[in-house]
Design an enzyme around this catalytic site. Structure first.
Site, PDB file in Angstrom:
ATOM      1  N   ASP A 107       0.860  -1.172   0.000  1.00 38.60           N
ATOM      2  CA  ASP A 107       0.000   0.000   0.000  1.00 38.60           C
ATOM      3  C   ASP A 107       0.908   1.237   0.000  1.00 38.60           C
ATOM      4  O   ASP A 107       1.830   1.333   0.816  1.00 38.60           O
ATOM      5  CB  ASP A 107      -0.876  -0.018   1.268  1.00 38.60           C
ATOM      6  CG  ASP A 107      -2.257   0.547   1.047  1.00 38.60           C
ATOM      7  OD1 ASP A 107      -2.334   1.661   0.510  1.00 38.60           O
ATOM      8  OD2 ASP A 107      -3.240  -0.122   1.409  1.00 38.60           O
ATOM      9  N   ASP A 209      -3.145   4.798  -2.312  1.00 42.07           N
ATOM     10  CA  ASP A 209      -4.225   5.267  -1.439  1.00 42.07           C
ATOM     11  C   ASP A 209      -4.767   6.642  -1.853  1.00 42.07           C
ATOM     12  O   ASP A 209      -3.987   7.547  -2.191  1.00 42.07           O
ATOM     13  CB  ASP A 209      -3.654   5.374  -0.005  1.00 42.07           C
ATOM     14  CG  ASP A 209      -4.707   5.699   1.027  1.00 42.07           C
ATOM     15  OD1 ASP A 209      -5.597   4.858   1.233  1.00 42.07           O
ATOM     16  OD2 ASP A 209      -4.641   6.802   1.625  1.00 42.07           O
ATOM     17  N   GLU A 273      -6.646   3.890  -5.819  1.00 41.83           N
ATOM     18  CA  GLU A 273      -7.900   3.940  -5.055  1.00 41.83           C
ATOM     19  C   GLU A 273      -8.580   5.281  -5.279  1.00 41.83           C
ATOM     20  O   GLU A 273      -8.094   6.323  -4.822  1.00 41.83           O
ATOM     21  CB  GLU A 273      -7.637   3.777  -3.547  1.00 41.83           C
ATOM     22  CG  GLU A 273      -8.953   3.653  -2.786  1.00 41.83           C
ATOM     23  CD  GLU A 273      -8.970   4.299  -1.405  1.00 41.83           C
ATOM     24  OE1 GLU A 273      -9.805   3.906  -0.589  1.00 41.83           O
ATOM     25  OE2 GLU A 273      -8.165   5.213  -1.148  1.00 41.83           O
ATOM     26  N   HIS A 334     -11.499  -2.956   3.466  1.00 40.70           N
ATOM     27  CA  HIS A 334     -11.444  -2.636   4.897  1.00 40.70           C
ATOM     28  C   HIS A 334     -12.158  -1.334   5.250  1.00 40.70           C
ATOM     29  O   HIS A 334     -12.115  -0.917   6.406  1.00 40.70           O
ATOM     30  CB  HIS A 334      -9.971  -2.553   5.313  1.00 40.70           C
ATOM     31  CG  HIS A 334      -9.267  -1.422   4.610  1.00 40.70           C
ATOM     32  ND1 HIS A 334      -9.063  -1.401   3.246  1.00 40.70           N
ATOM     33  CD2 HIS A 334      -8.756  -0.266   5.077  1.00 40.70           C
ATOM     34  CE1 HIS A 334      -8.452  -0.273   2.907  1.00 40.70           C
ATOM     35  NE2 HIS A 334      -8.254   0.428   4.010  1.00 40.70           N
ATOM     36  N   ASP A 335     -12.773  -0.687   4.267  1.00 40.07           N
ATOM     37  CA  ASP A 335     -13.469   0.580   4.521  1.00 40.07           C
ATOM     38  C   ASP A 335     -14.981   0.482   4.350  1.00 40.07           C
ATOM     39  O   ASP A 335     -15.693   1.423   4.711  1.00 40.07           O
ATOM     40  CB  ASP A 335     -12.983   1.656   3.527  1.00 40.07           C
ATOM     41  CG  ASP A 335     -11.540   2.058   3.748  1.00 40.07           C
ATOM     42  OD1 ASP A 335     -11.076   2.044   4.900  1.00 40.07           O
ATOM     43  OD2 ASP A 335     -10.867   2.393   2.748  1.00 40.07           O
TER      44      ASP A 335
HETATM   45  C1  NOJ Z   1      -8.301   5.102   2.185  1.00 39.90           C
HETATM   46  C2  NOJ Z   1      -7.981   3.943   3.071  1.00 39.90           C
HETATM   47  O1  NOJ Z   1      -8.452   2.767   2.482  1.00 39.90           O
HETATM   48  C3  NOJ Z   1      -8.602   4.235   4.411  1.00 39.90           C
HETATM   49  O2  NOJ Z   1      -8.584   3.119   5.261  1.00 39.90           O
HETATM   50  C4  NOJ Z   1      -7.868   5.407   5.005  1.00 39.90           C
HETATM   51  O3  NOJ Z   1      -8.470   5.784   6.216  1.00 39.90           O
HETATM   52  C5  NOJ Z   1      -7.890   6.613   4.059  1.00 39.90           C
HETATM   53  N1  NOJ Z   1      -7.627   6.258   2.697  1.00 39.90           N
HETATM   54  C6  NOJ Z   1      -6.849   7.611   4.454  1.00 39.90           C
HETATM   55  O4  NOJ Z   1      -5.568   7.123   4.152  1.00 39.90           O
END
Ligand code: NOJ
Length: 536
Positions: A107, A209, A273, A334-335
């Site tokens: 990541d 990210d 992402e 994970h979000d």
């Molecule tokens: C996206 C990530 O997947 C998330 O978990 C994170 O809190 C935010 N970006 C900030 O880095």
């Protein structure tokens, strides 16, 4: 419909043919009894992943971090956080993964560092520090308040006042995550060197990210009010983020990342992402495809789970992909709320058939393969800073980050001690060991689908050809050379009849046996998904 006549197993890259598996390292496997997963834990479970039949692991951040946002706040990009291990452990992991034929994707968090990163400590030390402009500092607005109305993704203003130097700094996320200034050439150079450091250590790619946040409006204009926002929704959505995300200059930075990756040849992958509508997302492939290999496509997460809606999504995405742009699909991460919770346990199986038979690289989120759902977190165990900032809105991500369920021993075989987040109450029944022994389990379904996808070029590189869409059912073919596979998915709990053409069943989530013939008129069972070999 996209048909690439030249596609063949040889000309396609591993990241096109293969399947990615996301590891959330805090919750995958603890090896040193501190309740938190680690690199040695991953090494210990890597045989499971190889047997499952995936091709690459993407590991969420493992770098040195104060863990304000669980690793997405990095204080040293070139060091492994001691919670997870050290560089020798990381090297062992890469060697072991490669030995088993698995690629390793890390990541990369370019938008922001931790506020404890030495760059930020220097930057905030004085307005004249040479690193001052490595971050985004602004004077107060005319009223003495924030320079703009911008809101952080986690609620509150995205500006934090620094009394000592008399300016605000910008953060798209937590105040502990100050945004880097990607307009500053030294920042760019230093951050590209981060990629080089890990590529040189044998890493096969990066998931990048929050890329749509990388650059903000040069004129610092206020964002307009979002007329659609309602009380109870995320405070960040009060505004339309026209000046804070998806700015044109981001593509230049991505092209730099791509060039850095290509210093290691053409086989290293970059996955971006960006939560954006399809027409914006596809621009992240870059001009002349010099951007991301795979801009993550999260639309299956947000599209209503019905045959017509999913069918329309696939067609819209296929149509808008640029020539040469390779598709990809995601059901969870994970979000976001877990798949089994969003669509229910029975439909999670149908979704697995969809994910693993669509055209384009699939990403599986750890635990999806055993049907894990969101786990309710008692208030005293909440860890996610988002939930702590704006409690009660259902935005917290702890429920989707609970420990992987390996077996029915205490703590689900994840750890010898109480884990950092509670283990789901269903672990004694829902775990890898129990499901491995059950040919009817969702895990066994994943294994069969992964094996079939690997064996059949029609599935891993073939064309997507729609067959039919009804209120209940979506059917399509995947084609390569002479091979034709038919996929029929019932998105509802009611049986349905469709004219999908003849075939011989390879995999079904229902009672249908492999080898069974289906006639021109097919009665598809409730919550049934099937893959069949076409018969003339
Ligand atoms: C996206 C990530 O997947 C998330 O978990 C994170 O809190 C935010 N970006 C900030 O880095």
């Amino acid at each position: 419909m996209q048909i690439d006549e030249t596609a063949s197993q040889e000309t396609m890259s591993w990241w096109q043919r293969g399947v990615i598996y996301q590891i959330y390292p805090r919750s995958f496997q603890d090896s040193n009894a501190d309740g938190i997963g680690d690199l040695d834990g991953i090494i210990g479970r890597i045989g499971y992943l190889a047997e499952l039949g995936i091709d690459a692991i993407w590991i969420s951040p493992i770098f040195q971090s104060p863990m304000a946002d669980f690793g997405y706040d990095i204080s040293d990009y070139l060091a492994i956080d001691p919670l997870f291990g050290d560089l020798p452990a990381f090297d062992r992991l890469v060697t072991e993964a490669h030995r088993l034929g698995l690629r390793v994707i890390l990541d990369y968090v370019p938008n922001h560092t931790s506020d404890r990163h030495p760059w930020f400590i220097e930057s905030r030390s004085s307005p004249t520090n040479p690193k001052r402009d490595w971050y985004i500092w602004r004077d107060a607005g005319p009223d003495g308040g924030s320079p703009t109305n911008w809101i952080s993704e986690f609620g509150n203003s995205s500006w934090t006042w620094d009394g000592r130097t008399g300016q605000f700094y910008y953060h798209a996320f937590l105040r502990e995550q100050p945004d880097l200034n990607w307009r500053q050439p030294q920042v760019r150079a230093a951050m590209l060197d981060v990629l080089r450091f890990w590529f040189a250590r044998g890493v096969d790619g990066f998931r990048v990210d929050a890329i749509h946040h990388l650059i903000e409006d040069a004129e610092f204009r206020d964002n307009p009010i979002n007329p659609q926002w309602r009380e109870g929704r995320s405070p960040a959505r009060r505004l339309l983020r026209v000046h804070t995300i998806d700015q044109p200059e981001v593509h230049d930075a991505i092209a730099d990342m791509r060039r850095a990756a290509e210093e290691w040849g053409r086989d290293r992958v970059l996955i971006g992402e960006a939560y954006l509508p399809i027409d914006r997302l596809v621009t992240y492939y870059g001009a002349e495809l010099g951007g991301f290999h795979l801009p993550f496509n999260f639309h299956l997460i947000s599209t209503p789970w019905t045959a017509p809606a999913v069918s329309a999504l696939i067609e819209a995405y296929e149509k808008q992909l640029p020539a040469g742009g390779w598709p990809n699909w995601v059901l969870g991460n994970h979000d976001r709320s877990r798949l089994a919770t969003r669509v229910g346990e029975a439909q999670a199986r149908v979704a697995a058939v969809l994910l693993l038979t669509l055209r384009g690289t699939p990403t599986i989120y750890q635990g999806e393969e055993i049907g894990m759902g969101d786990v309710p977190i008692p208030p005293e165990r909440v860890r996610d800073p988002w939930e702590r900032n704006v409690p009660g809105l259902g935005l917290g991500r702890d429920p989707v980050r609970t420990p992987m369920q390996w077996d029915s021993t205490p703590n689900a075989g994840f750890s010898a001690v109480e884990p950092w987040l509670p283990v789901s109450g269903d672990f004694a029944r829902r775990n890898v060991a129990a499901q491995s022994a059950d040919p009817g389990s969702i895990l066994s379904l994943y294994r069969s689908l992964l094996a079939l996808r690997r064996a059949e070029p029609a599935l891993n590189i073939g064309a997507y050809v729609p067959v039919l869409t009804t209120e209940h059912v979506l059917a399509y073919e995947r084609r390569h050379d002479e091979s034709r596979l038919l996929v029929v998915l019932n998105f509802t709990g009611q049986a349905a009849q469709v004219e999908a053409g003849r075939g011989r069943v390879l995999i079904s989530t229902g009672a249908r046996r492999s080898g069974e013939e289906i006639g021109a008129t097919l009665s598809i069972g409730p919550d049934e998904g099937l893959v069949a070999e076409r018969l003339a």
